[in-house]
Design a protein around this motif. Structure first.
Motif, mmCIF file in Angstrom:
data_model
loop_
_atom_site.group_PDB
_atom_site.id
_atom_site.type_symbol
_atom_site.label_atom_id
_atom_site.label_comp_id
_atom_site.label_asym_id
_atom_site.label_seq_id
_atom_site.Cartn_x
_atom_site.Cartn_y
_atom_site.Cartn_z
ATOM 1 N N LEU A 279 0.691 -1.330 -0.155
ATOM 2 C CA LEU A 279 -0.034 0.061 -0.054
ATOM 3 C C LEU A 279 0.934 1.077 0.129
ATOM 4 C CD1 LEU A 279 -1.705 1.033 3.307
ATOM 5 C CD2 LEU A 279 0.256 0.018 3.227
ATOM 6 N N PHE B 232 -6.727 -1.695 -6.357
ATOM 7 C CA PHE B 232 -7.573 -0.421 -6.642
ATOM 8 C C PHE B 232 -6.557 0.585 -7.176
ATOM 9 C CE2 PHE B 232 -9.688 -1.738 -2.294
ATOM 10 C CZ PHE B 232 -10.491 -2.668 -3.003
ATOM 11 N N GLU B 233 -7.402 1.761 -7.809
ATOM 12 C CA GLU B 233 -6.585 2.715 -8.338
ATOM 13 C C GLU B 233 -5.601 3.315 -7.278
ATOM 14 O OE1 GLU B 233 -9.016 5.894 -10.020
ATOM 15 O OE2 GLU B 233 -10.025 4.664 -11.198
ATOM 16 N N GLY B 234 -4.565 3.560 -7.670
ATOM 17 C CA GLY B 234 -3.601 4.326 -6.638
ATOM 18 C C GLY B 234 -3.153 3.480 -5.669
ATOM 19 N N ARG B 235 -3.351 2.279 -5.379
ATOM 20 C CA ARG B 235 -3.013 1.611 -4.016
ATOM 21 C C ARG B 235 -1.725 1.349 -3.842
ATOM 22 N NH1 ARG B 235 -4.941 -0.852 0.840
ATOM 23 N NH2 ARG B 235 -3.626 -2.849 1.097
ATOM 24 N N GLN B 236 -0.876 1.249 -4.827
ATOM 25 C CA GLN B 236 0.672 0.843 -4.728
ATOM 26 C C GLN B 236 1.382 2.275 -5.150
ATOM 27 O OE1 GLN B 236 1.118 -3.053 -7.123
ATOM 28 N NE2 GLN B 236 2.002 -3.360 -5.069
ATOM 29 N N GLY B 237 0.669 3.170 -5.110
ATOM 30 C CA GLY B 237 1.279 4.815 -5.628
ATOM 31 C C GLY B 237 0.373 5.518 -6.493
ATOM 32 N N GLN B 238 0.229 6.608 -6.412
ATOM 33 C CA GLN B 238 -0.518 7.286 -7.174
ATOM 34 C C GLN B 238 -0.701 6.981 -8.785
ATOM 35 O OE1 GLN B 238 -0.802 11.492 -7.759
ATOM 36 N NE2 GLN B 238 -3.044 11.900 -7.452
#
Ligand code: SF4
Lengths: 470, 215
Positions: A415, A436-442
């Motif tokens: 995350l 999900f969108e942006g979960r691992q970085g925007q």
């Protein structure tokens, strides 16, 4: 003794009801409370504000995992905001006398890895944590689920929760999976089938030959992602595999108490004839290595498939969801999944960072080199003890020889609350649980896969079917 | 906890299914150890064109003019309208705190993820589930009527449209009562402290292994 056959969920529930108010809401007792730095500070503040103390200090076990750096820790945490949060956990645990594995303790790790590893999660317990992946612990035949911060405070103050009984869903995975198909593929295929809201309101019991054949590590992977199917809790019956895993762990009972415990644990399975509110049957042979293509875990397909075409979907809401997902993921309809090139690999998280996961990834990587287009391949063990075990088996060298990085334990790029993250537009083969969108970085693009599939993608530079990968 | 009885307020549309907690409040803001101040970061990735963080002043950032909550018509909305499986994902109660801090008092959707639903009540925030058909109608009416309002009557368990149509919703009795009276759940539970102690004494006999920690 009631003569009516009961489900595993019913048995654990019945044992934990402190008080039944009659209107559906029960007060249930919580045996184990796991605590981490992100969802607890406001709960400890609440205790102080109201002059309350933890009800049972010994029931709590704390660890910092989300914010910790995975690189050299000698210098502490450089990000001041992350440091404040970890410091807050340290001082709250010190103030209230709660056991905490601090950042430089070799037992430190992801909360859902260390609970079972220490034997702090045992069959038949109720286990909660301010974290949705608490469902992981259901692999032990424990009733385990995630709670929010107000409930963290409630558990600290009262050792109970107000809860309503869930409905029960049994998912039977019949037969045995083929070679190269892992626990991760099983659970991704299940979510693909039932959808991310398919388990909402249910406690899921995973059953069938394919589940019984899994190791505890594999069972934890499956239960970990019950929440991705919408269910707060996933459960698996206790058997010899469970008991063998628990034996000798620091928090596990010893001597005569152990024998008494085991005798009870052997009753922790659904009775023949127990009635579930719903049931799904899946044929294990039909499950292939899975890859998610979208921004929800239910957007998943076999690696041999192609990206779906929204134009072929009738339902307008669904179609627009698919279009948004494909646009975010930068993918074209009908593109073969194996043609998707990746920028990064992440092997870790509470889904897949245990010793067996690392062994599976290492066996794919052994003697090979990371593809040139892969900028970074991270291997992040789930705990300090997993890391030490892996190093004693030489797995770290297999990874580093292949150009993969070997890190310190924590949540890491699952995350991206620490320095490990995707940059906008970067694509990652990840063994974590959320795309999900942006979960691992925007702006980052996540494809969820098994450890072996992530490792293979790191070597090939794009997704490949691990079954034909040599 | 703040009480909730009835509310008549403007409605903002968030027309997508599976709005997850990472979208509601991205992880970098979870590093805050406070319970307030999350409203400015609500739906951060959708609301701003540049990346944000706790230590970046919001005034210096570029809002996305296309995002619904950046449109003046919806800035003072107190009810959010969305689709199925709202609040899926993590257990972060920060998601509720962010919606609440922004000014929302309720979300109406066709279904909710369990943990989000449960967390909502702790802040006096009301999640209302209506059927997908009703939701579809509400989206249509909202699109056709600028300044669209709805009334949520919690005691009567109804959502009432400007046209006077009432849609019934379910909520369990205990939660409803706590919300209407603004009760502190911990205080309520501690009234049963004797029952908890009696349960523990019994369990120590039956299942002593639950109480054996290493020293
Ligand atoms: S590894 Fe990921 S999913 Fe698991 S607890 Fe950490 S952040 Fe949550």
């Amino acid at each position: 003794m009631s003569a009516t056959p009961r489900t595993l969920y019913d048995k654990i529930w019945d044992e934990h009801v402190v008080r039944d108010s009659g209107d559906g809401a029960c007060l249930i007792y919580i045996d184990r409370h796991l605590v981490h730095e992100v969802t607890s500070p406001q709960a400890f503040d609440g205790l102080r504000l109201n002059g309350r103390k933890p009800w049972s200090i010994a029931a709590n076990l704390a660890v910092a995992d989300h914010n910790v750096p995975t690189t050299d820790r000698a210098g502490g945490i450089t990000d001041p905001i992350s440091r404040t949060q970890v410091d807050a956990l340290d001082s709250n645990c010190a103030e209230f006398g709660i056991t905490e594995f601090r950042m430089n303790d070799r037992r430190q790790g992801i909360v859902h890895v260390i609970g079972p590893e220490q034997g702090a999660t045992l069959p038949g317990m109720t286990v909660v944590c301010g974290d949705s992946h608490t469902s992981t612990h259901g692999a032990f035949g424990a009733l385990a689920f995630g709670i929010g911060t107000s409930e963290v405070e409630h558990v600290l103050a009262t050792q109970t929760l107000v809860a309503k009984k869930s409905r029960t869903l049994r998912i039977v995975v019949r037969g045995q999976v083929g070679p190269g198909v892992t626990a991760k593929d099983i659970v991704l295929a299940i979510i693909g089938r039932i959808g991310t809201a398919g388990g909402t309101g249910y406690a899921i019991e995973f059953a069938g030959e394919a589940i019984a054949a899994l190791s505890m590590e594999g069972r934890m992977t499956v239960c970990n992602m019950a929440i991705e199917g919408g269910a707060r809790a996933g459960l698996i019956a206790v058997d010899q595999t469970t008991i063998d895993y628990c034996k000798g762990r620091p928090y596990a009972p010893k001597g005569e108490t152990w024998d008494r415990a085991v005798a009870h644990w052997r009753t922790l399975h659904s009775d023949d004839g127990a009635v579930f509110d719903s049931e799904v049957v899946i044929d294990a042979q039909s499950i292939q290595p899975q890859v998610t293509w979208g921004t929800s875990p239910e957007m998943v397909l076999p690696v041999t498939a192609s990206v779906p075409d929204p134009a072929s979907v009738g339902d307008a809401v669904k179609r627009s969801g698919m279009e948004k997902a494909l646009a975010y993921m930068g993918l074209q309809p009908n593109q073969p999944i194996e043609s998707i090139a990746i920028d990064k690999v992440f092997i870790g998280s509470c889904t897949n960072s245990r010793i067996e996961d690392l062994r599976a990834a290492a066996s794919v990587v052994r003697g090979k080199r990371k593809a040139a287009n892969v900028k970074l391949a991270l291997v992040v063990p789930g705990s300090g003890l997993v890391k030490a075990q892996a190093e004693s088996e030489g797995l770290d060298r297999i990874f580093t020889d292949a150009g993969f990085e070997w890190r310190e334990p924590g949540c890491s790029m699952c995350l991206a609350m620490n320095a490990d993250r995707l940059e906008p537009g970067e694509r990652c083969a990840s063994t974590s649980n959320r795309n999900f969108e942006g979960r691992q970085g925007q702006g980052g693009r996540t494809h969820l896969v098994s450890p072996a599939m992530a490792a293979a993608a790191g070597i090939a530079g794009h997704f490949v079917d691990v079954r034909s990968f040599v | 906890m703040r009480a909730f009885t009835t509310l008549t307020a403007k409605v903002a549309p968030l027309d997508r299914p599976n709005v997850d907690t990472d979208a509601i409040i991205p992880k970098q803001y979870l590093k805050s150890i406070k319970r307030t101040g999350f409203g400015q970061f609500l739906f951060d990735d959708w609301r701003y064109l540049d990346a944000g963080d706790l230590d970046i002043p919001v005034a210096s950032r570029r809002p996305n003019p296309d995002f619904v909550l950046n449109q003046p018509a919806y800035r003072d909305a107190q009810i959010l309208l969305s689709r199925e499986n709202f609040g899926c994902g993590s257990s972060r109660e920060h998601a509720v705190w962010a919606l609440d801090d922004f000014g929302f008092r309720a979300v109406i959707a066709s279904s909710f993820a369990d943990i989000f639903y449960n967390n909502s009540f702790k802040t006096g925030f009301l999640p209302v589930a209506l059927t997908a058909d009703v939701i579809e109608t509400l989206f249509r009416e909202l699109a056709a009527n600028p300044g669209y309002t709805l009334t949520i009557d919690l005691p009567a368990q109804r959502v009432i449209t400007p046209g006077g149509l009432a849609h019934a919703f379910d909520i369990d009795a205990f939660r409803k009562d706590c919300l209407i009276r603004g009760l502190d759940e911990i205080g309520l539970t501690l009234q049963h402290a004797d029952a908890i102690r009696a349960y523990e004494a019994r369990r120590r006999e039956q299942a002593p292994w639950l109480f054996t920690n290493p020293v």
